[in-house]
Each structure stands twice: as C-alpha cells, then as structure tokens.
Design a protein around this motif. Sequence first.
Motif, PDB file in Angstrom:
ATOM      1  N   GLU A 285       0.822  -1.205   0.000  1.00 27.58           N
ATOM      2  CA  GLU A 285       0.000   0.000   0.000  1.00 27.58           C
ATOM      3  C   GLU A 285       0.857   1.257   0.000  1.00 27.58           C
ATOM      4  O   GLU A 285       0.545   2.238  -0.665  1.00 27.58           O
ATOM      5  N   THR A 286       1.944   1.239   0.774  1.00 28.43           N
ATOM      6  CA  THR A 286       2.830   2.401   0.832  1.00 28.43           C
ATOM      7  C   THR A 286       4.278   1.944   0.771  1.00 28.43           C
ATOM      8  O   THR A 286       4.609   0.801   1.091  1.00 28.43           O
ATOM      9  N   PHE A 287       5.134   2.873   0.370  1.00 30.31           N
ATOM     10  CA  PHE A 287       6.568   2.619   0.282  1.00 30.31           C
ATOM     11  C   PHE A 287       7.294   3.704   1.062  1.00 30.31           C
ATOM     12  O   PHE A 287       6.672   4.665   1.534  1.00 30.31           O
ATOM     13  N   SER A 288       8.589   3.541   1.207  1.00 29.38           N
ATOM     14  CA  SER A 288       9.379   4.557   1.888  1.00 29.38           C
ATOM     15  C   SER A 288      10.208   5.318   0.867  1.00 29.38           C
ATOM     16  O   SER A 288      10.378   4.876  -0.269  1.00 29.38           O
ATOM     17  N   GLN A 289      10.740   6.458   1.291  1.00 32.21           N
ATOM     18  CA  GLN A 289      11.532   7.282   0.385  1.00 32.21           C
ATOM     19  C   GLN A 289      12.883   6.654   0.049  1.00 32.21           C
ATOM     20  O   GLN A 289      13.592   7.125  -0.845  1.00 32.21           O
ATOM     21  N   ASN A 290      13.238   5.589   0.710  1.00 35.46           N
ATOM     22  CA  ASN A 290      14.498   4.898   0.433  1.00 35.46           C
ATOM     23  C   ASN A 290      14.310   3.633  -0.399  1.00 35.46           C
ATOM     24  O   ASN A 290      15.268   2.929  -0.678  1.00 35.46           O
ATOM     25  N   ASP A 291      13.074   3.351  -0.783  1.00 36.84           N
ATOM     26  CA  ASP A 291      12.812   2.138  -1.563  1.00 36.84           C
ATOM     27  C   ASP A 291      13.248   2.321  -3.014  1.00 36.84           C
ATOM     28  O   ASP A 291      13.019   3.378  -3.624  1.00 36.84           O
TER      29      ASP A 291
END
Length: 438
Positions: A285-291
Amino acid sequence: METIFNSSKNALPKSKRPVTNPKTLVFLAVAVLLTTPLNYAFGSITVILFTLYALFTAKKEDFSFNIALFMPVALFLLMVASLIWSIDFKSTLKALSKEIPLLIIPVVFFVIRLWPKQQKDILKFYSWGMFTYALFYVIRAVIKYFETGDTNVFFYHELVTKDVNAIYVSVFMSVALFYFVAKRTKRKFDYLALAFLFVFIFLLSSKNILLTDILLIILYFLFWSPVSKKTKWTFAVVFATAIVIAGYFSKIKERVEVEFKPDTEQAVQDMGTRAITIAQAWNSETFSQNDYFNGTSFRVYQIRIFTEMIQEDPVFFQGYGLNASLVKVKEKGDEHNVFKGNETHRGYNGLNFHNQYVEVFADLGLFGFLILITMMLLNLKNGLSNKDFVHIAFAILMIALFLTESFLWRQRGVVFFTLLYCLFNKELYSSVIEKEKR
C-alpha cells in the motif's frame, strides 16, 4: 483530404510545378531518419523539408489512400480531440507539437509515388548511416577510456549519452542490423557492418531489444536464409550458445541480476535501503523514500496504479487527455509514498508509464488503445504478406519495444516509427501497376 490536396496544387501554375526527383526524395527521407539521434532542431528541419518537397512536387495521379497509413492520422486526430476533455489542457496542447509527425508524414506518403528501389535505397543509406554513428560512438568511448580509465564508457547510456538514450539508439541500430542480416548478396563490408552493429547493440545493454534481436536473427536463419537445414540449426545452436556465454561475462549479466535479484548488495548500496520486489510493487500500500524499484518492478507498479486509476475515474473510453495522465501518476505517487526525487535523482512519481500500450490507454482511452493495436497488427500482417524480413522484424521489434517504452510520446520515437511504418506499409508503385494490368 484529396480535396485539400487538389486545392493546394491548383494554387501553383501547371507550368511552374516542379518535378519530383526520386534521388532527392530518398535523400530527404534518409536525412529525417539519420537526424533522429541528433538535437531535436535538426530532426524538425529535415521533417519540414521532406514534407514541403513531397507536397510541392506531388501529382494528383500519385495520390492513393491506404488504411494502414491512415491509422497514425486517426491517432493524432484523437489526440487533438482529447483537448476537449483533458484534465491538463496546457500539457495536452504542448504535447501535440511533438506528435505532428503522426499527421504530416502519412500525408506525405499518401501523395508520393514510391518504387521498390527507392524503398531499398532509403533502408540501405539509413543502415550505413547507423553504422557510421556506431563507429563514432565507439571511437569517442575509446578516447574517453584513455582519459578516465573507466570501462563504463563502453556501455549503456555512457556509450551514447543519457539524453539520446541507449534504448532508443538500440532500436535505431537494430533496424540497420536487420537490413544487413536480410541482404542476400553480402560483401565483406556488409559482414563487417553486421558484426559491428550487433556488438554495438550488445554494448548498449538494452535487455528487451537485445533479446528481441537475437530471436529475430535466429528466426531469419531458420526460416528465411537460403542455406541448408543442417547449417541453419548448427548456426542457431552455436549463435545462441555464444550469446549466453558472452552475456555471462558482460554488463548484461549485472543488469539481469538487478532485474531478477533486486535485493543485490550493489542495488541496495546504489539506490536505497530496500529493493522492491515484483510482488511488493503490486501489493504494498505504501513505500518509503528509500525504496528502490528496478526496471521490472517499477513497470509492475505503474501497471498497478493504472488499473487503480481506471477503476476510480470514469475515463475508460476517452482517457485523461494526451500527456495528462501524468497528473494522476503524481497523485498516485503521493498516495503510495514512492520516492519523490531530490537534487540528483528524479522521483518515481514524475515518470510516465514506460509502456506505450498503457500510456495510450491512460491518455486516450479504449479508442486510442484500439487504434494503436490496429496499427501494430496491420504492420505485422503487411510484413508477413509481403514476406519482407526487415518489415517483419521492424513490426516485432516495435511490438516488444512498446511493452517497456512510451516510444510514441517522445519526438525521436514518433518521427522514427512513423516514417519507417509508412515506408514499409506504403503500397509500392510496381504493385499498383501489376494490379492495373490485371
């Protein structure tokens, strides 16, 4: 269209109308193709010159309607119509200027007489021109290597610059490669050009294009080459084995590992703390800015958000408008918290779909998608009907390329595709004469 053509021709006194020079027509068509890797201004100038020359030297009796050639025109007209419902009118209006070749190049081919020799000459001079480009790029890379000692200058974007794009150059070179592969009577220089172009495409490291080229070369030797069956199968096995071995020891191996093993140490080190798998790209559903998304996982994520967009908005039939879907892509990027970009890297939410089929569906809806599919099927059908390997190879190459690139949404791509598409699908004048005799 014929009425407009007749009116424009009547504006010129009959005695003053210039006569078409086949050599000039060939020269200008080749110029259009060979300026595609250069600055956009050169490409625009050659397209204008090619169009003006063809229109002002054409004759009424040379006009012929062709449904295959009309399809790019229909696609452009739908793009224009999308201004009416576009959710980003300014972006749509701005994008139309890049797509004008879809209109004017088919019109040129409607009004010119094209003989088989002209078609062959265009392909011949284009192919040798691409060989010259490849030679230039390699010489430049050698000079850079002696200056920097960095072997990366021989591979991917470093070899041709990121602006021109290794994938696009791979496509340009592939058509030239197919010309030399299919040439029945080959001289030593033809074999040299063939080998050099293949190695150059290999260095460009575009997995999709390279694998498609290898498949097409094997198919040519199995089904089109005049050599014996034993020789054909021997060549196919040896060629495939050599490619596998070469790929194992090349940059291709590294790029394949990043695609299928996205959590490799190098990928994480270069791009982020977590490499996203295909399953995560489709389900998270969501990711991180480091993905980090590799090429495959990113395209899966884009298809996923496209399905979400179509379900949420009533745009199934008409789309969001030419180039307007990017607004929704950015919104989806914010919703799923993908990397938004920084001073050195562009964010994922600022990239288009990198899939021509999805791109045209999102921008122009079901009707645009059907026009595109019709174009691709007519292109392949006509190639198979004419038993022309270069045409067939071009058709298959475009079908494969459109799975990973929004090729027609870029000026270089739309000019290159439209001219070759029209060149291959234009009914040659000798065929018209044969039909009239019957």
